[in-house]
Design an enzyme around this catalytic site. Sequence first.
Site, mmCIF file in Angstrom:
data_model
loop_
_atom_site.group_PDB
_atom_site.id
_atom_site.type_symbol
_atom_site.label_atom_id
_atom_site.label_comp_id
_atom_site.label_asym_id
_atom_site.label_seq_id
_atom_site.Cartn_x
_atom_site.Cartn_y
_atom_site.Cartn_z
ATOM 1 N N GLY A 13 -18.460 7.422 -3.278
ATOM 2 C CA GLY A 13 -17.369 7.450 -4.246
ATOM 3 C C GLY A 13 -17.460 6.249 -5.167
ATOM 4 N N ASN A 14 -16.309 5.801 -5.628
ATOM 5 C CA ASN A 14 -16.267 4.714 -6.603
ATOM 6 C C ASN A 14 -16.954 3.448 -6.087
ATOM 7 O OD1 ASN A 14 -14.381 2.114 -7.304
ATOM 8 N ND2 ASN A 14 -14.892 3.311 -9.104
ATOM 9 N N LYS B 16 0.861 -1.193 0.000
ATOM 10 C CA LYS B 16 0.000 0.000 0.000
ATOM 11 C C LYS B 16 0.886 1.228 0.000
ATOM 12 C CE LYS B 16 -4.494 0.736 0.150
ATOM 13 N NZ LYS B 16 -5.539 -0.103 -0.424
HETATM 14 P P1 NAD Z 1 -13.547 7.551 -3.171
HETATM 15 O O1 NAD Z 1 -12.496 8.565 -2.901
HETATM 16 O O2 NAD Z 1 -14.024 7.341 -4.560
HETATM 17 O O3 NAD Z 1 -14.846 7.874 -2.274
HETATM 18 C C1 NAD Z 1 -14.770 8.053 -0.898
HETATM 19 C C2 NAD Z 1 -16.144 8.498 -0.437
HETATM 20 O O4 NAD Z 1 -16.142 8.570 0.993
HETATM 21 C C3 NAD Z 1 -16.548 9.892 -0.926
HETATM 22 O O5 NAD Z 1 -17.912 9.894 -1.274
HETATM 23 C C4 NAD Z 1 -16.331 10.777 0.287
HETATM 24 O O6 NAD Z 1 -17.165 11.925 0.304
HETATM 25 C C5 NAD Z 1 -16.714 9.795 1.387
HETATM 26 N N1 NAD Z 1 -16.231 10.187 2.704
HETATM 27 C C6 NAD Z 1 -15.009 10.625 3.051
HETATM 28 N N2 NAD Z 1 -14.994 10.923 4.376
HETATM 29 C C7 NAD Z 1 -16.230 10.658 4.833
HETATM 30 C C8 NAD Z 1 -16.846 10.751 6.110
HETATM 31 N N3 NAD Z 1 -16.169 11.180 7.178
HETATM 32 N N4 NAD Z 1 -18.154 10.398 6.217
HETATM 33 C C9 NAD Z 1 -18.848 9.974 5.146
HETATM 34 N N5 NAD Z 1 -18.322 9.851 3.922
HETATM 35 C C10 NAD Z 1 -17.024 10.187 3.782
HETATM 36 O O7 NAD Z 1 -13.013 6.188 -2.535
HETATM 37 P P2 NAD Z 1 -13.392 4.702 -2.929
HETATM 38 O O8 NAD Z 1 -12.468 4.247 -3.999
HETATM 39 O O9 NAD Z 1 -14.851 4.579 -3.118
HETATM 40 O O10 NAD Z 1 -12.944 3.918 -1.609
HETATM 41 C C11 NAD Z 1 -13.756 3.870 -0.445
HETATM 42 C C12 NAD Z 1 -13.209 2.842 0.521
HETATM 43 O O11 NAD Z 1 -13.146 1.569 -0.116
HETATM 44 C C13 NAD Z 1 -11.805 3.072 1.058
HETATM 45 O O12 NAD Z 1 -11.724 2.546 2.359
HETATM 46 C C14 NAD Z 1 -10.923 2.248 0.139
HETATM 47 O O13 NAD Z 1 -9.704 1.891 0.749
HETATM 48 C C15 NAD Z 1 -11.820 1.051 -0.023
HETATM 49 N N6 NAD Z 1 -11.526 0.258 -1.225
HETATM 50 C C16 NAD Z 1 -11.573 0.830 -2.463
HETATM 51 C C17 NAD Z 1 -11.310 0.057 -3.572
HETATM 52 C C18 NAD Z 1 -11.430 0.603 -4.966
HETATM 53 O O14 NAD Z 1 -11.270 -0.180 -5.906
HETATM 54 N N7 NAD Z 1 -11.755 1.870 -5.160
HETATM 55 C C19 NAD Z 1 -10.971 -1.294 -3.411
HETATM 56 C C20 NAD Z 1 -10.946 -1.851 -2.137
HETATM 57 C C21 NAD Z 1 -11.237 -1.055 -1.051
#
Ligand code: NAD
Length: 428
Positions: A221-222, A107
């Site tokens: 998010g994503n 990471k």
């Molecule tokens: P992203 O940046 O696309 O979205 C994050 C979202 O979380 C946003 O909508 C943001 O507004 C929200 N957020 C941030 N702080 C917040 C809070 N205090 N309260 C409520 N909402 C809040 O990120 P992502 O890619 O969707 O990833 C989200 C989680 O999933 C992370 O923990 C990441 O490590 C995990 N993850 C992501 C992937 C991936 O492929 N994108 C894979 C495995 C795990």
Amino acid sequence: MTKRAYNSFEMAQSQFDRIADKLDLERGARELLRDPVREYSFAVPVHMDDGSVRVFRGYRVQHNDARGPSKGGIRFHPHETMDGVRALAMWMSWKCAVVDIPLGGGKGGVVCDPHDLSMREQEQVARNYVRQIPREMGPVRDVPAPDVMTSPQHMLWMLDEFETIHGQKLPGFITGKPVGMGGSLGRKEATGYGVVYTIREALKQLGIPADQTTASVQGFGNVAQYAIQLYTDLGGAVTCVSCWHQKDQVSYAFRRKEGVHLGELQGITDRYGGIDKEKAQGLGYEVLPGDAWLEQEVDILIPAALENQINAETVQRIPETVKIVAEGANGPTSPEGDRALHERGVFMIPDLLCNAGGVTTSYFEQVQCNINYFWELEDVLNRLDTKMTSAFAAVSDVAAKQDLYMRDAAYMIGVDRVAQACRERGWI
Ligand code: NAD
């Protein structure tokens, strides 16, 4: 009494210690797996648009690479810490092993807030990150990917820098690239869809039809958006989502009891997953405090934002209606929160399994780059569904046979496979 700061690495280590006891791991395995095999902390200097220079801190951690090259995302986040990255790297080792792909755990992160940086400045952060450790990463060594607040564009800049330094085309260096530039179709959907494949399997096991269920989601998010899309396709209704509001520096929850409309919300969301509060109100959404997402009387909670959201305090506010927690985010439940959910009999789909769709499709992306032939979307999603469904079956099988909580079963499979690879290599 001052409240002790939450440390995700201590949490990851304490989870590991518990599983090491259950597996009766030998001392060498415990010592090797409790800490990363390698870690880097370095300066990322950037010439800012106003002519000044700012130096950001970059981290890369390779927790274990006995099963294959380290694999894991790079976050751009103002609160990133070395311990945070260590925890995420360790979880990646177990996760890759749970879905049985030939990769280890890594990471990375940069302590910065992309909201405050122009695209040119972000490009400098991405390129200068790679410049600091160009020989420590690579397609057969350590393969980064996007994570919180990093995008396919950041990955492409990193790839370009890496290839320039090495004087070769090496598209397998990084995953999450834009489609058409070595990226895989299905990568953007992968994590969110993977979350829902596991929810679908859990509902089957509980005998609950998906179209009679409701869910509440933290994050937009994503991961959250694609999870909402597929879950809604299965007939479920998401009644609440929450996200971070950059301007107000707080999070808000957006509720519509008959179900939120994904496309409508996407139309008023910025590229960081922040929903416009005023516009949402205008569309008839109730705007509630950010943590209201976990107080909703729904069947399923999907934390898909940050770590440590369901903890000793917040778990008390989760209603009895909640039957499933599907961990889209990494480490969203603290050990205390977890214990309370376990005692209540909530069906836990742990992060190691639940959000492994992202890394699984990253692995597919690498495979496609290596053979230089790219699959159709349907092909990628079918393979993903097969992988996620069989990982779910393996975990729930161990849970049933050994009368274990799903998280413990996933951990036992992950840790055991990594320890076994270390033994077979003669490391321990
Ligand atoms: P992203 O940046 O696309 O979205 C994050 C979202 O979380 C946003 O909508 C943001 O507004 C929200 N957020 C941030 N702080 C917040 C809070 N205090 N309260 C409520 N909402 C809040 O990120 P992502 O890619 O969707 O990833 C989200 C989680 O999933 C992370 O923990 C990441 O490590 C995990 N993850 C992501 C992937 C991936 O492929 N994108 C894979 C495995 C795990």
